[in-house]
Write an enzyme that holds these catalytic residues in place. Structure first.
Site, PDB file in Angstrom:
ATOM      1  NE  ARG A  78      -3.603  -0.994   2.446  1.00 18.79           N
ATOM      2  CZ  ARG A  78      -3.559  -1.814   3.508  1.00 18.79           C
ATOM      3  NH1 ARG A  78      -2.951  -1.439   4.601  1.00 18.79           N
ATOM      4  NH2 ARG A  78      -4.118  -2.997   3.455  1.00 18.79           N
ATOM      5  CB  SER A 146       4.168  -6.031   8.631  1.00 19.03           C
ATOM      6  OG  SER A 146       3.572  -4.904   8.064  1.00 19.03           O
ATOM      7  CG  ASP A 199       1.888  -4.671  10.710  1.00 17.33           C
ATOM      8  OD1 ASP A 199       2.743  -4.986  11.559  1.00 17.33           O
ATOM      9  OD2 ASP A 199       1.125  -5.503  10.178  1.00 17.33           O
TER      10      ASP A 199
HETATM   11  P1  ADP Z   1      -1.760  -8.148   5.440  1.00 15.44           P
HETATM   12  O1  ADP Z   1      -1.983  -8.853   6.734  1.00 15.44           O
HETATM   13  O2  ADP Z   1      -1.327  -9.055   4.387  1.00 15.44           O
HETATM   14  O3  ADP Z   1      -0.978  -6.897   5.584  1.00 15.44           O
HETATM   15  P2  ADP Z   1      -4.567  -7.587   5.415  1.00 15.44           P
HETATM   16  O4  ADP Z   1      -4.600  -6.974   6.740  1.00 15.44           O
HETATM   17  O5  ADP Z   1      -5.387  -6.972   4.326  1.00 15.44           O
HETATM   18  O6  ADP Z   1      -3.132  -7.666   4.830  1.00 15.44           O
HETATM   19  O7  ADP Z   1      -5.016  -9.095   5.596  1.00 15.44           O
HETATM   20  C1  ADP Z   1      -5.120  -9.946   4.516  1.00 15.44           C
HETATM   21  C2  ADP Z   1      -5.396 -11.323   5.051  1.00 15.44           C
HETATM   22  O8  ADP Z   1      -6.666 -11.340   5.696  1.00 15.44           O
HETATM   23  C3  ADP Z   1      -5.462 -12.366   3.982  1.00 15.44           C
HETATM   24  O9  ADP Z   1      -4.190 -12.964   3.798  1.00 15.44           O
HETATM   25  C4  ADP Z   1      -6.447 -13.371   4.550  1.00 15.44           C
HETATM   26  O10 ADP Z   1      -5.763 -14.346   5.296  1.00 15.44           O
HETATM   27  C5  ADP Z   1      -7.297 -12.579   5.486  1.00 15.44           C
HETATM   28  N1  ADP Z   1      -8.613 -12.333   4.879  1.00 15.44           N
HETATM   29  C6  ADP Z   1      -8.920 -11.471   3.896  1.00 15.44           C
HETATM   30  N2  ADP Z   1     -10.224 -11.546   3.584  1.00 15.44           N
HETATM   31  C7  ADP Z   1     -10.754 -12.488   4.382  1.00 15.44           C
HETATM   32  C8  ADP Z   1     -12.063 -13.047   4.542  1.00 15.44           C
HETATM   33  N3  ADP Z   1     -13.088 -12.672   3.807  1.00 15.44           N
HETATM   34  N4  ADP Z   1     -12.229 -13.987   5.478  1.00 15.44           N
HETATM   35  C9  ADP Z   1     -11.199 -14.389   6.226  1.00 15.44           C
HETATM   36  N5  ADP Z   1      -9.957 -13.928   6.120  1.00 15.44           N
HETATM   37  C10 ADP Z   1      -9.725 -12.983   5.216  1.00 15.44           C
HETATM   38 MG    MG Z   2      -0.907  -5.340   6.891  1.00 18.16          MG
END
Ligand code: ADP
Ligand code: MG
Length: 464
Positions: A78, A146, A199
């Site tokens: 992002r 992160s 993060d």
């Molecule tokens: P990151 O942790 O990769 O920085 P996010 O906070 O956007 O990014 O989290 C993404 C993660 O959240 C995905 O890898 C997935 O495991 C989980 N996730 C995303 N959408 C869903 C959903 N609808 N139901 C359950 N888990 C989800």
């Molecule tokens: Mg994240």
């Protein structure tokens, strides 16, 4: 009938090994507190690194100016810009999000950082008239990264290890800000990194900006982690100058928490063994979005083998690591139709089994439920541990007014998986008990880490 019995046996064993009765969770919270203390003493064997963030002053709301932030750490990457306008105007922000191409997660350091710098450069090009950089100044950036970093100052730090799906040779031990800065230079992008933050720390900063009573931040996304505000007196390993605030934000790196009390099953042991980082991130592997679906897959595979859950042949797709992703698990888990048709459609999609029996669907639902329940309850025990460490786990006994306590939570797992997030909250309330729970608030801090990183870039600007 023999098949039914086998299913029942596997399920019964599963329920026992995944069980998280409340007294066990209390024990896990106490173990978390002990491990926090060990990490703060720099015990070389402590699983919790309890990393010093060099953030000793959290945002006040008075921050001014144009700042950029960049968030790297999971599935998405992002970029963000924000015009901070102090207490009256607050913040105007714009952001863009792109998925990280999977090959970059296991490629070279240079490729990864060049990709980031190029994306950032493209984004800077789109800066419009709402944003103002005073004449003669360089643009400044808060870098949210992160992964565990051993910080050497607010704007520098070396990578301790990769986690989640990342595995890149040669970055461990390097200064990630130097890596990013040289990539920006190669790109011809004039930008200075003034804050390097995890993060969790970004979410904490963004959380406090929005609500002064935030004491801790938790990430439940691809991975899991937490940060909180600690008193310097409680950090024996801190040898630097005493900050005026008396506080220091600690990045716990709690994903690496381990304890004999954690209810580990054979499925967890096998998952860990076959992972990119065996022996590490045990707690994360039971809780976070990268792994929940994979635990479910392993259980379904066992049921398919031992109890012919999906018919006489084991669906070959079910043998494939990580085919069952947590968002799909979540969709299946939230199916409320009487014949579980959405769940059935997912099984068909993912496993290629055209006709699953109603029994197989109900059992799949039950497995999703047990795995999500364990993850959510373990996460709640961790949060309860932090509140215990801070003495915020009980109402004051001397009758003085209750202090409001807020925990900011971010991450796609928590945001989108309702049956998971509601269980985290219910379990935390259960552990706190009614009196204490009434003053503790869990708040979704959507993308708080981006704005938090920009705020920290502002408070550490070279022009202050
Ligand atoms: P990151 O942790 O990769 O920085 P996010 O906070 O956007 O990014 O989290 C993404 C993660 O959240 C995905 O890898 C997935 O495991 C989980 N996730 C995303 N959408 C869903 C959903 N609808 N139901 C359950 N888990 C989800
Ligand atoms: Mg994240």
């Amino acid at each position: 009938a023999g098949r039914r019995k086998k299913v029942a046996d596997v399920i019964e064993e599963l329920e026992q090994t995944l069980a998280t009765p409340t007294p066990l969770l209390r024990g896990i919270a106490d173990a978390m507190v002990e491990e926090m203390e060990r990490g703060l003493r720099a015990d070389p064997h402590a699983p919790l690194k309890m990393l010093i963030s060099y953030v000793d002053n959290l945002p006040t709301g008075d921050e001014h100016g144009l700042f950029y932030a960049l968030d790297l750490g999971g599935t998405n990457f992002r970029v963000l810009r924000v015009q901070l306008g102090g207490k009256e105007k607050r913040a105007v922000q714009q952001y863009e999000e792109v998925p990280i191409p999977p090959h970059l997660m296991v490629g070279t350091s240079t490729e990864l950082f060049d990709f980031i710098a190029a994306e950032l450069e493209r984004f800077v090009e789109t800066e419009g008239d709402d944003f103002h950089l005073p004449e003669g100044r360089h643009r400044e950036l808060g870098f949210t990264f992160s992964f565990p970093v051993h910080q050497t100052s607010i704007s520098s730090g070396t990578l301790v290890k990769w986690t989640k799906g990342f595995c890149i040779n040669g970055t461990v031990g390097k200064d990630v800000v130097a890596e990013l800065s040289s990539a920006m230079e190669r790109q011809g992008l004039d930008m200075k990194v003034t804050a390097l933050v995890n993060d969790t720390v970004g979410t904490l900063a963004g959380g406090i900006y929005a609500d002064n009573d935030v004491v801790a931040a938790v990430i439940l996304g691809t991975g899991t982690n937490a940060a909180y505000v600690e008193h310097v007196d409680a950090i024996p390993k801190w040898k630097g100058p005493l900050p005026r605030s008396g506080n220091m934000v600690i990045n716990m790196e709690w994903g690496n928490f381990k304890s004999d009390k954690l209810p580990r099953s054979d499925y967890d042991i096998a998952l860990d063994f076959e992972s990119l980082n065996p022996g590490e991130q045990m707690y994360e592997k039971m809780i976070s979005g990268m792994y929940l679906g994979e635990v479910v897959r392993r259980i379904l595979l066992r049921l398919a083998h031992d109890a012919s859950l999906f018919g006489d042949v084991v669906p070959s797709k079910l043998e494939k690591l990580f085919v069952l992703r947590t968002p799909d698990m979540s969709t299946m888990h939230h199916d409320t139709s009487h014949d579980l048709k959405h769940l059935g459609a997912k099984l068909k999609d993912i496993l290629g089994v055209a006709d699953t029996s109603l029994e197989a669907r109900y059992i799949t639902l039950h497995v999703c439920d047990k795995v999500a329940e364990r993850g959510a309850r373990l996460a709640a025990a961790g949060i309860y541990g932090i509140l215990k460490k801070l003495g915020r786990d009980r109402a004051p006994s001397d009758g003085s007014p209750k202090q409001r306590t807020v925990v900011a939570i971010d991450g796609g797992l928590y945001e989108h998986y309702k049956k998971f997030s509601s269980r985290v909250e219910a379990t935390l309330a259960e552990l706190l008990g009614e009196a204490a729970a009434s003053s503790v608030v869990v708040k979704m801090a959507n993308d708080g880490s981006g704005i938090g990183a920009a705020l920290l870039a502002a408070s550490h600007s070279q022009y202050n």
